[in-house]
Motif scaffolding. Structure first.
Motif, PDB file in Angstrom:
ATOM      1  N   GLN A 176       0.781  -1.385   0.092  1.00 15.67           N
ATOM      2  CA  GLN A 176      -0.091  -0.246   0.035  1.00 15.67           C
ATOM      3  C   GLN A 176       0.821   1.202  -0.101  1.00 15.67           C
ATOM      4  O   GLN A 176       0.457   2.187   0.735  1.00 15.67           O
ATOM      5  CB  GLN A 176      -0.801   0.004   1.181  1.00 15.67           C
ATOM      6  CG  GLN A 176      -1.884  -1.129   1.182  1.00 15.67           C
ATOM      7  CD  GLN A 176      -2.586  -1.232   2.575  1.00 15.67           C
ATOM      8  OE1 GLN A 176      -2.331  -0.736   3.456  1.00 15.67           O
ATOM      9  NE2 GLN A 176      -3.973  -1.807   2.379  1.00 15.67           N
ATOM     10  N   LEU A 179       1.727   3.497   3.149  1.00 10.99           N
ATOM     11  CA  LEU A 179       1.106   3.163   4.116  1.00 10.99           C
ATOM     12  C   LEU A 179       1.775   2.239   5.197  1.00 10.99           C
ATOM     13  O   LEU A 179       1.492   2.201   6.297  1.00 10.99           O
ATOM     14  CB  LEU A 179      -0.543   2.690   3.870  1.00 10.99           C
ATOM     15  CG  LEU A 179      -1.066   3.734   3.101  1.00 10.99           C
ATOM     16  CD1 LEU A 179      -2.640   3.194   2.783  1.00 10.99           C
ATOM     17  CD2 LEU A 179      -1.229   5.080   3.597  1.00 10.99           C
ATOM     18  N   ARG A 180       2.445   1.353   4.441  1.00  7.75           N
ATOM     19  CA  ARG A 180       3.140   0.403   5.273  1.00  7.75           C
ATOM     20  C   ARG A 180       4.592   0.185   4.723  1.00  7.75           C
ATOM     21  O   ARG A 180       4.658  -0.777   3.687  1.00  7.75           O
ATOM     22  CB  ARG A 180       2.336  -1.084   5.158  1.00  7.75           C
ATOM     23  CG  ARG A 180       2.865  -1.973   6.098  1.00  7.75           C
ATOM     24  CD  ARG A 180       1.855  -2.959   6.613  1.00  7.75           C
ATOM     25  NE  ARG A 180       0.705  -2.689   7.127  1.00  7.75           N
ATOM     26  CZ  ARG A 180       0.512  -2.380   8.387  1.00  7.75           C
ATOM     27  NH1 ARG A 180       1.457  -2.436   8.915  1.00  7.75           N
ATOM     28  NH2 ARG A 180      -0.729  -1.966   8.912  1.00  7.75           N
ATOM     29  N   ILE A 294      -7.454   4.108   7.672  1.00 11.54           N
ATOM     30  CA  ILE A 294      -6.156   3.829   7.827  1.00 11.54           C
ATOM     31  C   ILE A 294      -5.791   4.666   9.015  1.00 11.54           C
ATOM     32  O   ILE A 294      -6.153   5.552   9.242  1.00 11.54           O
ATOM     33  CB  ILE A 294      -5.255   4.620   6.693  1.00 11.54           C
ATOM     34  CG1 ILE A 294      -5.646   4.030   5.349  1.00 11.54           C
ATOM     35  CG2 ILE A 294      -3.801   4.415   6.891  1.00 11.54           C
ATOM     36  CD1 ILE A 294      -5.300   2.694   5.069  1.00 11.54           C
ATOM     37  N   CYS A 296      -3.554   6.814  11.254  1.00 13.51           N
ATOM     38  CA  CYS A 296      -2.531   7.880  10.953  1.00 13.51           C
ATOM     39  C   CYS A 296      -1.988   8.584  12.039  1.00 13.51           C
ATOM     40  O   CYS A 296      -0.853   9.017  12.072  1.00 13.51           O
ATOM     41  CB  CYS A 296      -3.023   8.986  10.090  1.00 13.51           C
ATOM     42  SG  CYS A 296      -3.730   8.352   8.290  1.00 13.51           S
ATOM     43  N   ARG A 423       1.898   8.345   6.170  1.00 12.57           N
ATOM     44  CA  ARG A 423       0.144   8.330   5.883  1.00 12.57           C
ATOM     45  C   ARG A 423      -0.593   9.492   6.030  1.00 12.57           C
ATOM     46  O   ARG A 423      -1.586   9.509   5.165  1.00 12.57           O
ATOM     47  CB  ARG A 423      -0.075   7.327   7.400  1.00 12.57           C
ATOM     48  CG  ARG A 423       0.524   6.022   7.186  1.00 12.57           C
ATOM     49  CD  ARG A 423      -0.263   5.238   8.164  1.00 12.57           C
ATOM     50  NE  ARG A 423       0.615   3.574   8.131  1.00 12.57           N
ATOM     51  CZ  ARG A 423       0.009   2.622   8.743  1.00 12.57           C
ATOM     52  NH1 ARG A 423      -1.032   2.664   9.389  1.00 12.57           N
ATOM     53  NH2 ARG A 423       0.370   1.596   8.484  1.00 12.57           N
ATOM     54  N   TYR A 426      -0.212  11.020   2.519  1.00 14.28           N
ATOM     55  CA  TYR A 426      -0.698  10.045   1.419  1.00 14.28           C
ATOM     56  C   TYR A 426      -2.324  10.348   1.573  1.00 14.28           C
ATOM     57  O   TYR A 426      -2.887  10.770   0.727  1.00 14.28           O
ATOM     58  CB  TYR A 426      -0.561   8.721   1.580  1.00 14.28           C
ATOM     59  CG  TYR A 426      -1.262   7.908   0.628  1.00 14.28           C
ATOM     60  CD1 TYR A 426      -0.916   7.741  -0.584  1.00 14.28           C
ATOM     61  CD2 TYR A 426      -2.664   7.223   0.883  1.00 14.28           C
ATOM     62  CE1 TYR A 426      -1.562   7.172  -1.424  1.00 14.28           C
ATOM     63  CE2 TYR A 426      -3.342   6.579  -0.129  1.00 14.28           C
ATOM     64  CZ  TYR A 426      -2.883   6.667  -1.492  1.00 14.28           C
ATOM     65  OH  TYR A 426      -3.396   5.939  -2.114  1.00 14.28           O
ATOM     66  N   CYS A 427      -2.867  10.649   2.707  1.00 14.81           N
ATOM     67  CA  CYS A 427      -4.239  10.604   2.779  1.00 14.81           C
ATOM     68  C   CYS A 427      -4.839  12.098   2.530  1.00 14.81           C
ATOM     69  O   CYS A 427      -5.729  12.478   1.707  1.00 14.81           O
ATOM     70  CB  CYS A 427      -4.782  10.345   4.234  1.00 14.81           C
ATOM     71  SG  CYS A 427      -4.914   8.699   4.675  1.00 14.81           S
TER      72      CYS A 427
END
Length: 570
Positions: A176, A179-180, A294, A296, A423, A426-427
């Motif tokens: 992802q 995210l990870r 997710i 965060c 994270r 990204y969001c």
């Protein structure tokens, strides 16, 4: 923005600790023994997978693609997803077998889940004899420096220390995108507070906020998150205390001011088994993206666990003190091991037994006192020896004495907000992106609606047409923007103005200054496409006022003449 919103607002101390951490520090914190994820292996190829990810993917695929499943089965899958983080290794393994989940790539059978430590191990120094780890979080560096930080703060509580830096986790299956990952940027705040007083002087500033919250009761009963007033959640005990509630509110304000959509942001409370045994309460700020919800930001009341753990291991008391205006008479438990008798009975193990006796809490000590008085001896477990020993009445004296105290010495609790920067960014990209038609209507143009406060490039400057005088004005404005500390780009190419606007919109640049005369210029706002006219020497000041958050675009719009241009092909 994070420094302004948290560090300056709360007068936090800032630290920068090493990435390589000696094993003894992470042994004391529990990371060496317990910082694990459950892993399964393909029994034929040896490929490793995170067990909970396989179960999560299976349930999601069934719910989204299998139209034949019954209502009962769908409800079961949703329940599994709700309590996924609460499942033990045995329960996770049972579900994987029940659903017939196999290795995704080969369809081979999988092993039973087992723990895998997520830290990268290394050795410190040329001999290689001193083991260490790349830090899995930044917090431990703050805890081991508590004594110095407390002194620097004038030996007063509450206070907070903040740190931002790289952290490292040996993820079983990175995926992802941002995210990870195995190396990432983490920002953490450790707010130290008296465990007997977790009120916060600024709590009233956030108490009336309302937003999506997902308490554990709703999760366990299969309900959805709902809008709750933060003050109500604290007063009802859903959120453990005011200081924890205050930071939940501040995190909500921080994320929404960044540009996160408040309708796609929720605060989820950790389930009982998901939460560390020492924690009083934990909440995650979860943001909805194309990958689902997710995590965060984590906001946790870690109680006094960390400081106590490092005190026990190092022998250095990481404590605070409250001085009394008048001495107070208190009743104190006194445990006095009789070292001569213990030495005769346990010889080389005397030290272990003495330390174990002195470490008893009040309840344990009083129970031992009662047993010794009635039976004359008692079985006592010494953890460091890994066995029970027989303690006789002549080996220890346990009593309560009245003493006058001038201060109360205690181990502070800590409230910890922890931010996954990658994270959040990204969001923010997902929440800020949209498209709109070009003026001709023949294509869709990409736009990032980054708020001026966080946009990487605040402003663009370009002459309307290629003209020596206009270019000189553009360069002067660029200089004044640089002096004001405003990031910007200057574009003196001959591309059409509409294409230049579209190019800067795609970069998320909130303002565009267009030079169309030598005395005044226009400033265009990205999302509304509205334009105002200002004098050349005012341009940098106007942009700075909005990008620093001192004024809104609406304030500027009402203060300056409006400009409309038919030639702007945007």
């Amino acid at each position: 923005m994070q420094t302004l919103h948290f560090v300056l607002e709360e007068n936090m101390l800032e630290v920068d600790c090493p990435c390589v951490t000696p094993e003894v520090v992470l042994k004391a914190s529990g990371h060496v023994d317990k910082f694990t994820d459950l892993m399964v292996k393909d029994e034929k190829t040896g490929t490793c997978y995170r067990a909970d990810h396989l179960l999560k993917d299976f349930c999601n695929e069934k719910l989204q693609k299998d139209l034949t499943i019954s209502t009962e089965k769908a409800a079961e899958f949703r329940h599994v997803l709700a309590v996924l983080d609460d499942l033990s290794a045995e329960e996770l393994g049972a579900k994987i077998k029940e659903y017939g989940i196999t290795a995704p790539d080969t369809k081979n059978p999988l092993s039973d889940p087992y723990p895998f430590n997520l830290m990268f191990q290394t050795s410190i120094g040329p001999s290689g004899l001193l083991p260490g780890y790349m830090r899995p979080e930044t917090a431990q560096g703050i805890f081991v420096n508590f004594k110095d930080l407390y002194y620097y703060n004038g030996n007063k509580l509450p206070f907070a220390a903040a740190q931002i830096g790289q952290a490292f986790r040996n993820e079983i299956s990175p995926r992802q995108g941002l995210l990870r990952v195995r190396e990432f940027t983490l920002a953490e705040i450790e707010h130290f507070v008296d465990p007997e007083d977790k009120s916060h002087p600024k709590y009233s500033e956030v108490a009336n906020l309302e937003f999506l919250m997902f308490p554990r009761e709703e999760q366990m009963s299969g309900q959805s998150a709902k809008i709750i007033c933060l003050g109500e959640a604290v007063s009802k005990g859903i959120v453990n205390n005011e200081t924890l509630g205050y930071f939940i509110g501040r995190v909500f304000l921080f994320l929404t001011r960044l540009g996160i959509n408040r309708k796609r942001l929720r605060f989820r409370q950790h389930l009982a088994n998901e939460m560390a045994h020492y924690a009083a309460d934990c909440w995650d700020a979860e943001i909805e993206s194309s990958y689902g919800w997710i995590e965060c930001v984590g906001i946790a009341d870690r109680s006094a666990y960390d400081l106590r753990a490092h005190t026990d291991k190092s022998g250095v008391p990481l404590v605070a003190a409250e001085k009394f205006s008048e001495p107070r008479e208190v009743e104190k438990l006194v445990i006095a091991p009789v070292k001569k008798e213990l030495g005769l009975a346990f010889k080389g193990n005397q030290k272990n037994v003495v330390e174990a006796l002195e470490a008893m809490n009040e309840q344990e000590a009083l129970e031992m006192k009662a047993a010794l008085e009635s039976k004359g001896e008692v079985e006592f477990q010494v953890c460091t020896l890994g066995k029970n020993v027989c303690i006789k009445k002549n080996m220890v004296s346990i009593s309560k004495e009245k003493k006058k105290e001038h201060q109360r010495v205690f181990t502070p609790s800590v409230i910890e907000p922890s931010f996954g920067i990658g994270r959040i960014i990204y969001c923010l990209y997902e929440h800020s992106f949209y498209t709109r038609p070009s003026k001709a209507g023949d294509e869709q143009l990409n736009v990032f609606r980054f708020p001026p406060l966080v946009a990487p490039i605040k402003c663009t400057v370009f002459p309307l047409v290629q003209n020596q005088q206009y270019e000189e004005v553009a360069k002067e404005i660029s200089k004044s923007l640089t002096v004001a500390g405003i990031s910007h780009k200057i574009d003196i190419t001959g591309t059409s103005i509409g294409k230049r606007y579209a190019r800067t919109d795609e970069l998320g640049v909130p303002f565009a200054i267009t030079v169309d005369s030598t005395s005044s210029v226009t400033i265009r706002e990205r999302d509304s496409k509205d334009q105002i006219r200002v004098n050349v020497d005012e341009a940098a000041t106007v942009v700075k006022a909005v990008t620093d958050g001192l004024k809104s675009w609406e304030d500027i719009w009402t203060s300056y003449p409006h400009h409309s241009s038919e030639s702007a092909d945007d």
